[in-house]
Each structure stands twice: as structure tokens, then as C-alpha cells.
Write a protein that holds these residues in place. Structure first.
Motif, mmCIF file in Angstrom:
data_model
loop_
_atom_site.group_PDB
_atom_site.id
_atom_site.type_symbol
_atom_site.label_atom_id
_atom_site.label_comp_id
_atom_site.label_asym_id
_atom_site.label_seq_id
_atom_site.Cartn_x
_atom_site.Cartn_y
_atom_site.Cartn_z
ATOM 1 N N UNK A 1 5.857 6.466 4.380
ATOM 2 C CA UNK A 1 5.020 6.934 3.288
ATOM 3 C C UNK A 1 5.250 8.419 3.055
ATOM 4 N N UNK A 2 4.978 8.860 1.847
ATOM 5 C CA UNK A 2 5.088 10.283 1.524
ATOM 6 C C UNK A 2 3.760 11.006 1.694
ATOM 7 N N UNK A 3 2.679 10.252 1.959
ATOM 8 C CA UNK A 3 1.357 10.860 2.186
ATOM 9 C C UNK A 3 0.583 9.972 3.149
ATOM 10 N N UNK A 4 0.707 10.272 4.435
ATOM 11 C CA UNK A 4 0.099 9.398 5.438
ATOM 12 C C UNK A 4 -1.426 9.525 5.452
ATOM 13 N N UNK A 5 -1.946 10.674 5.042
ATOM 14 C CA UNK A 5 -3.400 10.820 4.990
ATOM 15 C C UNK A 5 -3.990 9.891 3.931
ATOM 16 N N UNK A 6 -3.346 9.827 2.764
ATOM 17 C CA UNK A 6 -3.806 8.900 1.723
ATOM 18 C C UNK A 6 -3.632 7.462 2.177
ATOM 19 N N UNK B 1 0.832 -1.198 0.000
ATOM 20 C CA UNK B 1 0.000 0.000 0.000
ATOM 21 C C UNK B 1 0.873 1.258 0.000
ATOM 22 N N UNK B 2 1.865 1.282 0.870
ATOM 23 C CA UNK B 2 2.759 2.436 0.973
ATOM 24 C C UNK B 2 3.555 2.618 -0.314
ATOM 25 N N UNK B 3 4.033 1.521 -0.900
ATOM 26 C CA UNK B 3 4.788 1.612 -2.148
ATOM 27 C C UNK B 3 3.978 2.230 -3.264
ATOM 28 N N UNK B 4 2.708 1.828 -3.381
ATOM 29 C CA UNK B 4 1.843 2.360 -4.429
ATOM 30 C C UNK B 4 1.580 3.848 -4.220
ATOM 31 N N UNK B 5 1.330 4.247 -2.974
ATOM 32 C CA UNK B 5 1.072 5.665 -2.689
ATOM 33 C C UNK B 5 2.319 6.498 -2.947
ATOM 34 N N UNK B 6 3.494 6.002 -2.560
ATOM 35 C CA UNK B 6 4.727 6.750 -2.800
ATOM 36 C C UNK B 6 4.961 6.973 -4.288
ATOM 37 N N UNK B 7 4.681 5.976 -5.100
ATOM 38 C CA UNK B 7 4.833 6.136 -6.550
ATOM 39 C C UNK B 7 3.894 7.218 -7.078
ATOM 40 N N UNK B 8 2.659 7.224 -6.573
ATOM 41 C CA UNK B 8 1.679 8.223 -7.007
ATOM 42 C C UNK B 8 2.127 9.628 -6.616
ATOM 43 N N UNK C 1 5.220 10.754 -6.004
ATOM 44 C CA UNK C 1 6.400 11.180 -6.761
ATOM 45 C C UNK C 1 6.040 11.529 -8.197
ATOM 46 N N UNK C 2 5.076 10.798 -8.754
ATOM 47 C CA UNK C 2 4.641 11.105 -10.121
ATOM 48 C C UNK C 2 3.885 12.429 -10.180
ATOM 49 N N UNK C 3 3.121 12.726 -9.127
ATOM 50 C CA UNK C 3 2.303 13.941 -9.098
ATOM 51 C C UNK C 3 3.093 15.162 -8.656
ATOM 52 N N UNK C 4 4.234 14.956 -8.001
ATOM 53 C CA UNK C 4 5.019 16.074 -7.461
ATOM 54 C C UNK C 4 6.470 15.975 -7.958
ATOM 55 N N UNK C 5 6.721 16.355 -9.191
ATOM 56 C CA UNK C 5 8.083 16.216 -9.743
ATOM 57 C C UNK C 5 9.132 17.009 -8.962
ATOM 58 N N UNK C 6 8.737 18.139 -8.364
ATOM 59 C CA UNK C 6 9.719 18.915 -7.580
ATOM 60 C C UNK C 6 10.170 18.116 -6.363
ATOM 61 N N UNK C 7 9.226 17.423 -5.715
ATOM 62 C CA UNK C 7 9.586 16.576 -4.577
ATOM 63 C C UNK C 7 10.470 15.422 -5.033
ATOM 64 N N UNK C 8 10.125 14.821 -6.171
ATOM 65 C CA UNK C 8 10.925 13.711 -6.696
ATOM 66 C C UNK C 8 12.355 14.175 -6.985
ATOM 67 N N UNK C 9 12.481 15.377 -7.561
ATOM 68 C CA UNK C 9 13.808 15.915 -7.863
ATOM 69 C C UNK C 9 14.587 16.181 -6.580
ATOM 70 N N UNK C 10 13.905 16.762 -5.572
ATOM 71 C CA UNK C 10 14.564 17.047 -4.299
ATOM 72 C C UNK C 10 15.055 15.765 -3.631
ATOM 73 N N UNK C 11 14.215 14.718 -3.637
ATOM 74 C CA UNK C 11 14.594 13.457 -2.995
ATOM 75 C C UNK C 11 15.724 12.771 -3.747
ATOM 76 N N UNK C 12 15.746 12.921 -5.052
ATOM 77 C CA UNK C 12 16.847 12.354 -5.828
ATOM 78 C C UNK C 12 18.145 13.097 -5.525
ATOM 79 N N UNK C 13 18.052 14.418 -5.412
ATOM 80 C CA UNK C 13 19.220 15.251 -5.147
ATOM 81 C C UNK C 13 19.812 14.970 -3.756
ATOM 82 N N UNK C 14 18.929 14.760 -2.791
ATOM 83 C CA UNK C 14 19.384 14.578 -1.412
ATOM 84 C C UNK C 14 19.783 13.134 -1.104
ATOM 85 N N UNK C 15 19.452 12.198 -2.001
ATOM 86 C CA UNK C 15 19.759 10.794 -1.747
ATOM 87 C C UNK C 15 18.638 10.047 -1.062
#
Length: 452
Positions: free
Chosen positions: A231-236, A37-44, A46-60
Motif C-alpha cells: 500500500x502507499x498509505x498504511x495508516x489509511x 482495500x489496498x487497490x482502492x487506497x493506492x488509487x486515492x 496517486x490521484x491526490x499526489x500527482x508528484x508521487x504518481x509521476x515519480x513512480x511512473x518515471x522509476x517504473x
């Protein structure tokens, strides 16, 4: 054996956390459901928030997200706690922070074993929240003495695990083969056993003192009681838990939903009621025990002492004098935290959170004179970035809330504030590290890197 034959503590920690995850998925199949469940939400997200995905990639952070876990374990004696410290040290994990849960009616005090440097955290930030039972809080003197006697008879570590801990301390590390043996042997400490070491009558007496006392004292090992993905969205995730029929908590512990996530938010499903065999003469007597549950967490910005003081004050305001989380609590929480800045620029300017600074490509091409400008100026000019340093630790009020909800929801004791860090560190055999000092060091190192 020469040092170059040793594998890194980070590698051993990764092996151990993967093995732990596999074991717990076998023992508690609903954990596997949570991970999916958490894996699926995290993918959603990161796909919906490219700035967050870029930040997480940059920070490791992106690479560590899928393997990130924290576990929790409860032990009964100083010897058990000090040996756990040595066991976790093999994996590059140090005790960070002191948590007094007695103020919330839970008769333990705790620390978190985890890696402390940035590279190790990005390799695998595995953490284990570790609690020591406080027998002195059991009011019945005879029961207190009986519990101490029961705990004194057990050994929660295998001979092989103890031998490998000694070997690692003596030689300075473990080879790949020894690391695997260490993982296999150490895992036995965390395994669930459905056979109690006390009679059902004694179990009920311990349970009457506190459910957690029964959980710690009645078994031959402490058993991991939850393993938590991030998870990246605990409410979801909370909504998805309800949709799948999981009995999730009504209230998410920690701060409210915000644009800039801070500290730690946690939720869980209720503990499993599991069949247990209790010794009774020549036979066993059947009973049940609840201890292990499923938890998920969302981690945000690590706060400075100033930020943490503001957080604590606003949380107390939302909870009111009685510490209530009932009724319109979520609205009260949201209203109270309107006073907490919710943009990273303001959080940095007011010194409320810790950040990791990095030069951009343009910054690396800049002159030394340009790089000597204040960090905020470098950010405005596109020469540097500032990413949140993620909170790697725990919140005592949230931890107690999770414990209470999974002990039946009505378990509460009126313990007075009984923090005793000195006694805990004496049992541990070491001082616990200051979490603020760790975050301050990580931020300072990143600021220094701007000038290099």
C-alpha cells in the motif's frame, strides 16, 4: 533445446506469483478483501499526489505496484531449505540477507528470496521471506528428537517439481510449457492442508514448545502463511481494516509515518483459527490451528549502513530497555524519529539513503561537460532527478512483531541472542547476498548513466 526457446526467469516468477495469489485468495477469502482495500487506497493516493504518481511512473514502480506481493514460508530441514533455494532460482530469485529472529523469541532464522537487479524488480518484485526452524532451541531433548524424526519422513516437493528443477539446472532454462508445469507442481509446496501428520497429543506437545514449532512440524507441507500486497498509505489501510471489522494489529511495525517513507512498515489481521484433522488410530480427531493471516506493507527508501544505524538506534530509544510497544509507544516512536531527517535533499546530502539518478530531457540534451557536474548540481539545474530506491527487504524486529501478534500475542521465549549465519548458509547451500551491496550497485549504476 536452444536457449532462445527458454522463457525468462522473470516471466516464470510472474506466472508463479499470479498463481500463488489466486490460490491464496481461494484459501483465505479475506486476502481478497485486503487486495481490494489496498487497490482502492493506492488509487486515492496517486490521484491526490500527482508528484508521487509521476515519480513512480518515471522509476517504473507504478507498473509493478498492483502485482507486488511478498509471501512467507517456514521449513524444517536443511534439505527443504536448499531445495527451496534451487526452486526459487528457476524464477530468478536469490537469497538476500540473514535474519535472526531468535532474539525476539521466535525459534527460526531466515532469508528473503527475491530478484536483485533493477529491471527484474520492476518486472515483478515477488519476494518470499523464508525461515528455517531451529530445532536446537527446543529445550526438551526427547521432543526435539521426535520433531526431527517427523520432519525427516516428509517430502514437501512433488516429483514433478524436482524433475523440472533438475531440468532447468541441466539445460539452462524452461520452455513456456515447462514453465507452466513448473508453476503447477511448485504451487503444491505452498498449499494449505487441513490434515495434520501428527496426533493431537503430539501437536499439543509441539505447541507447548512454541506455536511456530507446531506449525512447521505438524503438516505435510509448509503452506504459505501470508501473502502481502503493498500500500502507499498504511495508516489509511489500517483504519480501513478496522472499519471493515478486520482484527488488525494495534501497532504498525516499523518507523512512524513520515513525509519521506523509509524502509518498511507492516500491519496485519490476526491469524485464522482453522479446523484440522489429526490422525487418531483408525479415525481422525478434530482440532484447530492458527497460522495464516493477512498482512499489508508500505515500502520506502532503502537506507545506507549509516542510515540503518540511525534507524536502529532511534527504534531502540522508542522501545526502551524492555522493547515495549505498549502504552504511548506510537508517540514515543514519533518523538524519537524527529531526529531522522525527513527531506530527500538532506537524506542524500547526509548519505542516509540510496537513490536512483536519471537525466531529464534537458540533461540528455546537455553537453558531456555539463553532465560531468556533481549529481546534486545536475538536480539543482534541472538536468537530473533522484528517486528513492525502494527497500526490497525486511526488518527482523518487525517480522518478529508480526509473527508474535499472529501466534496469539502472548507467545514469548527468552532465547538468548543466537545468530548463526554460518549454520544457516550451510543449510542453504549458498551464501546470502548483502542487501547493502545490492542497493549500492543500483545507485552506482544510475550515477554512471548520468555521464553516458
Amino acid at each position: 533445446m536452444t536457449a532462445d526457446r527458454f522463457v525468462s526467469p522473470d516471466h516464470i516468477r510472474s506466472l508463479f506469483s499470479q498463481a500463488m495469489s489466486h490460490m491464496y485468495r481461494t484459501e483465505v477469502p479475506l486476502y481478497g478483501t485486503l487486495v481490494e482495500l489496498v487497490g482502492a487506497i493506492n488509487e486515492q493516493v496517486l490521484a491526490a499526489q500527482p508528484a508521487l504518481a509521476e515519480q513512480m511512473q518515471r522509476s517504473g514502480e507504478r507498473d509493478r505496484l498492483d502485482v507486488e506481493r511478498h509471501g512467507a514460508i517456514r521449513v524444517g530441514t536443511a534439505e527443504e531449505l536448499s531445495t527451496l533455494r534451487r526452486l526459487f532460482a528457476v524464477m530468478g530469485m536469490q537469497p538476500v540477507g540473514y535474519y535472526d529472529l531468535s532474539v525476539a523469541g521466535v525459534p527460526v532464522h531466515s532469508t528473503a528470496f527475491r530478484p536483485v537487479d533493477g529491471e527484474s524488480l520492476n518486472r515483478n518484485p515477488f519476494r518470499v521471506f523464508t525461515s528455517l526452524l531451529r530445532l536446537e532451541l527446543i529445550e526438551d531433548a526427547a521432543l526435539r528428537a521426535q520433531a526431527a524424526e517427523i520432519l525427516a519422513r516428509r517430502n514437501i516437493f512433488t516429483p514433478g517439481a524436482l524433475q523440472l528443477i533438475d531440468q532447468c539446472e541441466r539445460e539452462g532454462g524452461l520452455s513456456e510449457d515447462d514453465a507452466w508445469r513448473f508453476v503447477v507442481e511448485s504451487l503444491e509446496t505452498f498449499r494449505w492442508h487441513n490434515e495434520a501428520t501428527v496426533s493431537l497429543q503430539t501437536y499439543h506437545a509441539l505447541h507447548g514448545a512454541h506455536r511456530l514449532v507446531a506449525d512447521v512440524v505438524s503438516f505435510r507441507g509448509p503452506h504459505i502463511n501470508h501473502l502481502t500486497p503493498r500500500t502507499l498509505d498504511i495508516d489509511a489501510a489500517q483504519a480501513a481494516m478496522h472499519e471493515r471489522g478486520l482484527a488488525a494489529k494495534a501497532v504498525i511495525e516499523g518507523p512512524p509515518r513520515r513525509d519521506c517513507a523509509i524502509l518498511l512498515r507492516q500491519t496485519s489481521f490476526k491469524a485464522l483459527e482453522e479446523m484440522v484433522h489429526f490422525p487418531s488410530g483408525a479415525d481422525n480427531e478434530a482440532g484447530t490451528h492458527t497460522a495464516r493471516f493477512g498482512e499489508i506493507e508500505q515500502r520506502g527508501l532503502a537506507l545506507t549502513p549509516k542510515g540503518r544505524a540511525l534507524y536502529d538506534a532511534l527504534l531502540a530509544e522508542a522501545r526502551g530497555g524492555a522493547g515495549s510497544t505498549g502504552g504511548d509507544y506510537m508517540q514515543r516512536l514519533q518523538d524519537a524519529f524527529a531526529a531522522f531527517p525527513d527531506t530527500h535533499a538532506v537524506l542524500r546530502r547526509e548519505g542516509l539513503g540510496y537513490y536512483r539518478y536519471r537525466l531529464t530531457d534537458a540533461g540528455r540534451a546537455a553537453t558531456a561537460q555539463q553532465r560531468a557536474l556533481p549529481a546534486e548540481v545536475l538536480i539543482e539545474q534541472g538536468l537530473a532527478t533522484a528517486d528513492p530506491i525502494i527497500y526490497e527487504d525486511f526488518l527482523p524486529v518487525s517480522a518478529a512483531g508480526i509473527f508474535q501478534s499472529n501466534l496469539g500475542g502472548d507467545e514469548q521465549r527468552a532465547y538468548a541472542a543466537r545468530a548463526n549465519r554460518d549454520a544457516f548458509e550451510q543449510a542453504l547451500g549458498a551464501n546470502v547476498s548483502d542487501e547493502f551491496a545490492i542497493y549500492e550497485r543500483l545507485q552506482a549504476e544510475s550515477l554512471d548513466s548520468l555521464r553516458g
